[in-house]
Write a protein that holds these residues in place. Structure first.
Motif, short mmCIF file in Angstrom:
data_model
loop_
_atom_site.label_atom_id
_atom_site.label_comp_id
_atom_site.label_asym_id
_atom_site.label_seq_id
_atom_site.Cartn_x
_atom_site.Cartn_y
_atom_site.Cartn_z
N ILE A 1 0.85 -1.19 0.00
CA ILE A 1 0.00 0.00 0.00
C ILE A 1 0.88 1.24 0.00
O ILE A 1 2.10 1.15 0.20
CB ILE A 1 -0.94 0.03 1.23
N LYS A 2 0.26 2.39 -0.21
CA LYS A 2 0.94 3.68 -0.07
C LYS A 2 0.30 4.37 1.14
O LYS A 2 -0.91 4.58 1.17
CB LYS A 2 0.77 4.54 -1.31
N VAL A 3 1.13 4.70 2.12
CA VAL A 3 0.68 5.40 3.31
C VAL A 3 1.18 6.83 3.21
O VAL A 3 2.39 7.06 3.15
CB VAL A 3 1.21 4.73 4.59
N GLU A 4 0.24 7.77 3.13
CA GLU A 4 0.60 9.18 2.95
C GLU A 4 1.58 9.33 1.78
O GLU A 4 2.52 10.11 1.84
CB GLU A 4 1.18 9.76 4.24
N GLY A 5 1.36 8.56 0.72
CA GLY A 5 2.16 8.64 -0.49
C GLY A 5 3.45 7.84 -0.48
O GLY A 5 4.18 7.82 -1.46
N LYS A 6 3.75 7.16 0.63
CA LYS A 6 4.99 6.38 0.74
C LYS A 6 4.68 4.89 0.73
O LYS A 6 3.67 4.45 1.29
CB LYS A 6 5.74 6.73 2.02
N ASP A 7 5.56 4.09 0.11
CA ASP A 7 5.35 2.65 -0.04
C ASP A 7 5.52 1.88 1.28
O ASP A 7 6.50 2.10 1.99
CB ASP A 7 6.33 2.07 -1.06
N LEU A 8 4.57 0.99 1.53
CA LEU A 8 4.66 0.05 2.65
C LEU A 8 4.36 -1.33 2.10
O LEU A 8 3.26 -1.60 1.60
CB LEU A 8 3.66 0.40 3.76
N PRO A 9 5.34 -2.25 2.13
CA PRO A 9 5.11 -3.61 1.62
C PRO A 9 4.06 -4.35 2.43
O PRO A 9 3.81 -4.03 3.59
CB PRO A 9 6.48 -4.29 1.78
N ALA A 10 3.44 -5.35 1.81
CA ALA A 10 2.51 -6.23 2.53
C ALA A 10 3.25 -6.81 3.73
O ALA A 10 4.44 -7.11 3.65
CB ALA A 10 2.03 -7.34 1.61
N GLY A 11 2.54 -6.98 4.83
CA GLY A 11 3.17 -7.57 6.01
C GLY A 11 2.53 -7.13 7.30
O GLY A 11 1.48 -6.47 7.32
N LYS A 12 3.21 -7.49 8.38
CA LYS A 12 2.73 -7.20 9.73
C LYS A 12 3.76 -6.30 10.41
O LYS A 12 4.96 -6.60 10.36
CB LYS A 12 2.58 -8.52 10.50
N TYR A 13 3.28 -5.24 11.04
CA TYR A 13 4.14 -4.23 11.65
C TYR A 13 3.61 -3.83 13.02
O TYR A 13 2.41 -3.84 13.24
CB TYR A 13 4.20 -2.96 10.77
N SER A 14 4.52 -3.41 13.90
CA SER A 14 4.09 -2.72 15.11
C SER A 14 3.84 -1.28 14.70
O SER A 14 4.59 -0.70 13.91
CB SER A 14 5.16 -2.77 16.19
N LEU A 15 2.77 -0.71 15.25
CA LEU A 15 2.39 0.66 14.93
C LEU A 15 2.64 1.53 16.16
O LEU A 15 2.12 1.24 17.24
CB LEU A 15 0.91 0.71 14.54
N PHE A 16 3.45 2.54 15.99
CA PHE A 16 3.74 3.50 17.06
C PHE A 16 3.41 4.89 16.55
O PHE A 16 3.28 5.11 15.34
CB PHE A 16 5.21 3.45 17.46
N ALA A 17 3.28 5.83 17.47
CA ALA A 17 3.02 7.22 17.09
C ALA A 17 3.82 8.13 18.01
O ALA A 17 4.09 7.80 19.16
CB ALA A 17 1.53 7.52 17.21
N ILE A 18 4.17 9.28 17.47
CA ILE A 18 4.73 10.36 18.28
C ILE A 18 3.75 11.51 18.15
O ILE A 18 3.72 12.21 17.14
CB ILE A 18 6.15 10.77 17.81
N PRO A 19 2.87 11.67 19.15
CA PRO A 19 1.85 12.71 19.08
C PRO A 19 2.44 14.11 19.26
O PRO A 19 3.43 14.29 19.97
CB PRO A 19 0.91 12.39 20.25
N GLY A 20 1.80 15.05 18.60
CA GLY A 20 2.13 16.46 18.77
C GLY A 20 0.84 17.26 18.70
O GLY A 20 -0.18 16.75 18.24
N GLU A 21 0.86 18.47 19.16
CA GLU A 21 -0.36 19.29 19.12
C GLU A 21 -0.81 19.55 17.69
O GLU A 21 -2.00 19.53 17.41
CB GLU A 21 -0.13 20.61 19.85
N LYS A 22 0.13 19.78 16.78
CA LYS A 22 -0.22 20.13 15.41
C LYS A 22 0.19 19.08 14.38
O LYS A 22 -0.23 19.15 13.23
CB LYS A 22 0.43 21.46 15.05
N GLU A 23 1.04 18.12 14.79
CA GLU A 23 1.54 17.14 13.85
C GLU A 23 1.89 15.85 14.60
O GLU A 23 2.37 15.90 15.73
CB GLU A 23 2.80 17.72 13.19
#
Length: 178
Positions: A88-110
């Motif tokens: 798939i393309k996530v926000e325009g960037k390639d991500l191969p098929a597979g299983k991933y851990s999903l993390f986030a770095i939250p910010g007030e605006k981004e």
């Protein structure tokens, strides 16, 4: 030497209570942040997000319980798992098929959304930091959070034809997928 009946009864009852407590620990549905799953289809890809869903419980989430500028497991308990059946393309960037851990770095605006190749780990280390090995990052993207239309007591992910969103407290974080 004979064991008195009361002692035998007491030991039997104690063992049953202990066994019940041990088995209850294995039932993830009884956790304060129970397991949840979001599934959907984006183009040809089947997407599944497995996570644990904490509740607000009157707490301020963003910037306090979940600090800004610090990696977060994007859920509770074990690290959140993102799986896609096709590239798939996530926000325009390639991500191969597979299983991933999903993390986030939250910010007030981004926010930074991180797809990491290490899976199966507990979400935080002993000191409280996210259990994230940045050397195993496969993809990072930046997205803009927005105020949600309604308050969300429990953290929830939603997968739809345009991607996925994280919704909790008064924030929604949409991530575009094609």
């Amino acid at each position: 030497m004979k064991t008195p009946k009361k002692m035998t009864l007491f030991l039997t009852f104690s063992c049953m209570l202990f066994a019940a407590a041990v088995f209850a620990q294995g039932d993830k549905a009884n956790r304060p942040s129970p397991p949840a799953k979001a599934t959907g289809k984006v183009g040809a890809a089947n997407i599944t997000i497995d996570y644990s869903s904490p509740s607000v419980k009157g707490r301020k989430i963003w910037g306090e319980l979940v600090p800004y500028g610090k990696a977060w497991r994007a859920g509770a308990n074990e690290a959140t798992i993102f799986e896609t059946s096709s590239a798939i393309k996530v926000e325009g960037k390639d991500l191969p098929a597979g299983k991933y851990s999903l993390f986030a770095i939250p910010g007030e605006k981004e926010w930074t959304i991180i797809f990491n190749s290490e899976t199966g780990q507990w979400g935080v280390k002993k000191g409280g930091d996210a259990n994230l090995d940045r050397a195993k990052d496969v993809l990072t993207v930046t997205v803009k959070p927005k105020k949600s239309a309604a308050a969300n007591e429990k953290l929830a992910y939603v997968v739809d034809k345009s991607g996925f969103s994280l919704k909790w407290e008064n924030v929604e974080v949409p991530v575009a997928v094609k």
